[in-house]
Structure formats: C-alpha cells, structure tokens
Design an enzyme around this catalytic site. Structure first.
Site, mmCIF file in Angstrom:
data_model
loop_
_atom_site.group_PDB
_atom_site.id
_atom_site.type_symbol
_atom_site.label_atom_id
_atom_site.label_comp_id
_atom_site.label_asym_id
_atom_site.label_seq_id
_atom_site.Cartn_x
_atom_site.Cartn_y
_atom_site.Cartn_z
ATOM 1 N N PRO A 181 0.826 -1.216 0.000
ATOM 2 C CA PRO A 181 0.000 0.000 0.000
ATOM 3 C C PRO A 181 0.856 1.260 0.000
ATOM 4 O O PRO A 181 1.914 1.315 0.636
ATOM 5 C CB PRO A 181 -0.801 -0.127 1.301
ATOM 6 C CG PRO A 181 -0.803 -1.580 1.616
ATOM 7 C CD PRO A 181 0.515 -2.107 1.136
ATOM 8 N N GLU A 182 0.404 2.275 -0.717
ATOM 9 C CA GLU A 182 1.139 3.535 -0.752
ATOM 10 C C GLU A 182 0.636 4.443 0.375
ATOM 11 O O GLU A 182 -0.344 4.156 1.056
ATOM 12 C CB GLU A 182 0.996 4.175 -2.122
ATOM 13 C CG GLU A 182 1.416 3.208 -3.236
ATOM 14 C CD GLU A 182 2.154 3.838 -4.382
ATOM 15 O OE1 GLU A 182 2.517 5.029 -4.308
ATOM 16 O OE2 GLU A 182 2.394 3.127 -5.378
ATOM 17 N N LYS A 187 4.574 5.132 5.220
ATOM 18 C CA LYS A 187 3.817 3.889 5.181
ATOM 19 C C LYS A 187 3.652 3.264 6.567
ATOM 20 O O LYS A 187 3.324 2.087 6.686
ATOM 21 C CB LYS A 187 4.498 2.902 4.229
ATOM 22 C CG LYS A 187 4.561 3.431 2.793
ATOM 23 C CD LYS A 187 5.174 2.433 1.837
ATOM 24 C CE LYS A 187 5.195 3.007 0.430
ATOM 25 N NZ LYS A 187 5.701 2.053 -0.573
ATOM 26 N N ARG A 223 14.358 8.202 10.905
ATOM 27 C CA ARG A 223 14.938 7.576 9.713
ATOM 28 C C ARG A 223 14.033 7.696 8.481
ATOM 29 O O ARG A 223 14.388 7.215 7.412
ATOM 30 C CB ARG A 223 15.271 6.115 9.975
ATOM 31 C CG ARG A 223 14.088 5.179 10.148
ATOM 32 C CD ARG A 223 14.563 3.732 10.178
ATOM 33 N NE ARG A 223 13.470 2.786 10.167
ATOM 34 C CZ ARG A 223 13.080 2.051 11.191
ATOM 35 N NH1 ARG A 223 13.703 2.177 12.356
ATOM 36 N NH2 ARG A 223 12.083 1.200 11.085
ATOM 37 N N ASN A 246 5.487 2.523 -5.820
ATOM 38 C CA ASN A 246 5.794 2.266 -7.217
ATOM 39 C C ASN A 246 4.869 3.018 -8.175
ATOM 40 O O ASN A 246 5.295 3.462 -9.243
ATOM 41 C CB ASN A 246 5.703 0.765 -7.481
ATOM 42 C CG ASN A 246 6.606 0.327 -8.608
ATOM 43 O OD1 ASN A 246 7.584 0.995 -8.918
ATOM 44 N ND2 ASN A 246 6.290 -0.791 -9.236
ATOM 45 N N ARG A 258 11.618 -3.520 -7.862
ATOM 46 C CA ARG A 258 10.260 -3.175 -8.292
ATOM 47 C C ARG A 258 10.260 -2.921 -9.802
ATOM 48 O O ARG A 258 11.281 -2.562 -10.392
ATOM 49 C CB ARG A 258 9.752 -1.914 -7.566
ATOM 50 C CG ARG A 258 9.840 -1.970 -6.059
ATOM 51 C CD ARG A 258 8.969 -3.063 -5.447
ATOM 52 N NE ARG A 258 7.573 -2.878 -5.734
ATOM 53 C CZ ARG A 258 6.763 -2.083 -5.043
ATOM 54 N NH1 ARG A 258 7.246 -1.354 -4.043
ATOM 55 N NH2 ARG A 258 5.487 -1.992 -5.346
#
Length: 270
Positions: A2-3, A52, A121, A162, A258
């Site tokens: 999931p984005e 995410k 991070r 992606n 990807r």
C-alpha cells in the site's frame, strides 16, 4: 505494498471508529498475544501516519506501530464480529465496529524513544504539514543514484510507492535514470508539488488517479482502465501498450526490486 495515501486513510478510519473509546484487543493468531493483552481495555487517544507507517496512540503512552508491508491487509465491519478467518494478527473492537489486521510486516508496541528512532529515519511525507522537502532535496541533489530509485527510498521521501513514482516522473517528463544530482531544483519542486496534489486526492478518493482531465477516458474517447489496482494512470502497468500522449510503446524494467514503467519519448534521454 500500500502507498502512503492508504495509510493516512487508515489512520482517519481508526479515529472515526475508535477515537476516544476503550477497545477490546485480541490476537486470534497468537503472534501478538502479549501486546493485545496490554492494549485490551485501553482508550485510543490518537492515530497518525508517517509515510507507510501507521501509529495508534493509546492512553498511558502505549503506541502501536503497524507497517503493512507487501501482504498486510485490514478488514472492517460491524459488531458483533464474526469468528476470525485466516491468520488475524490483531482484532480491535469497539461498541459498534471492529478491525482485523492480517499479515503485517510489523505490529508492535513501541516506547516513545523507539518511535523517535523510527521517525528520524523517515524522509519527508508529502501528506504531512510538517514535512521538510528541502531536506529531501539536499539528499537528492548530492546523490549519484537515479531519481527513480530515490523516490522509492523511504529515507528520502516517505509514502510514495511504485505507482506514484512512475506516474509523477511521467507527468513531469523526467527520465527515470537521471541521477539525483543532475535533477534541477525546479524539477524537484515540481515533483514535490505534484506528489502533494496527487496523494491528497488519493486520500480523498481512496484510489490513485494520475491522468489530467484532458487525458481521461471520456476526454480521449478510449476505454477505461481495467486493473485490480484501479485508477487511471499514464504508464504504471502499461508495459507494451502505446503511451496515451505520443503512442510510443511503454517500457518496463526491474529497479531496486520493483517494476519501473516509463515512456522513452515523453521522458526523453533514456
């Protein structure tokens, strides 16, 4: 995977269903049994998303960190909840609704210090008001890595995946192989503004649509896209098909694990 817009929607959904309420928590699968016991009966004070990562804050500073990864999914429904089906890592239930979490890459309780380490991070999230795109630009402008790879590095930009990566580079006419240090400041700020706009729309609609009004199926007289991803896009998962703008065959290759999609004409220099 999931984005970022999906995770922001999940945060809002948790607040809508459970915010300010004491919840029942259990781990039918058993892999989060101790954590569920610590959350059981606690009040959900807040829900937030960083890239995410979904962060659910409970009373007395207990914070639940969830990262769906490649296989994580949520199921929502009204109570009484049915018997769990499949490997339900965590079930949260309120007075009216429940949420089942399956297959996440991470489902863990974090201390405040551990949350800071996690957030430190991560790069700039286009969906957050406190994002620092200038920090992302400093990293990009010094890097020999391709802009296509940098946009998937969550330490540089947190949230886009992606689909957004391929589509924003197409919309800006940028060669995916261009090293970050060869990108101009003008190009970077155009990419950032586009990500902010596209991802906000994704939060509002729950799908990724990246084509401009003049390129919709209705405007172009073409069939709508049929794909389990949904949404109208320019190049994502369109390898071998003609570019919607110039007719050149859309290409694909593997990059950092990807599939990258691009148009060699509209994104000249490839």
């Amino acid at each position: 995977m999931p984005e970022g817009h999906t995770i922001h929607r999940l945060a809002a959904e948790h607040l809508r269903m459970f915010g300010g309420r004491a919840l029942r928590a259990e781990s039918p699968q058993g892999r989060f049994a101790d954590g569920a016991r610590q959350l059981d009966g606690r009040v959900l004070d807040g829900a937030d998303a960083y890239g995410k990562h979904l962060l659910l804050r409970f009373e007395d500073e207990r914070l639940l960190h969830i990262h769906l990864g490649l296989y994580g999914t949520y199921t929502f429904g009204p109570v009484p909840a049915p018997e769990p089906k499949g490997l339900v890592r965590l079930r949260l239930a309120g007075a009216a609704e429940f949420a089942d979490l399956r297959g996440p890459a991470a489902c863990e309780l974090l201390e405040p210090g551990e949350v800071k380490v996690l957030l430190d991070r991560l790069g700039a999230d286009p969906l957050r008001a406190d994002a620092d795109p200038e920090r992302a630009w400093r990293r990009i402008s010094r890097s020999r890595t391709s802009i296509a790879a940098l946009l998937l590095d969550q330490a540089v930009v947190a949230g886009p995946g992606n689909v957004y990566r391929a589509e924003v580079l197409f919309r800006q006419g940028i060669d995916p192989s261009l090293p970050g240090r060869a990108l101009t400041a003008e190009q970077w700020w155009a990419i950032w503004a586009d990500l902010v706009s596209l991802m906000r729309e994704g939060v509002a609609t729950g799908r990724i649509d990246t084509v401009r009004p003049e390129h919709t199926p209705e405007a172009m007289g073409r069939p709508p896209r049929v794909d389990d991803h949904g949404g109208e896009v320019y190049v994502y998962r369109r390898a071998g098909l003609p570019c919607l703008l110039c007719g050149t065959e859309v290409r694909t290759e593997r990059l950092v694990g990807r599939n990258l999609f691009w148009c060699p004409t509209c994104q000249a220099g490839r």
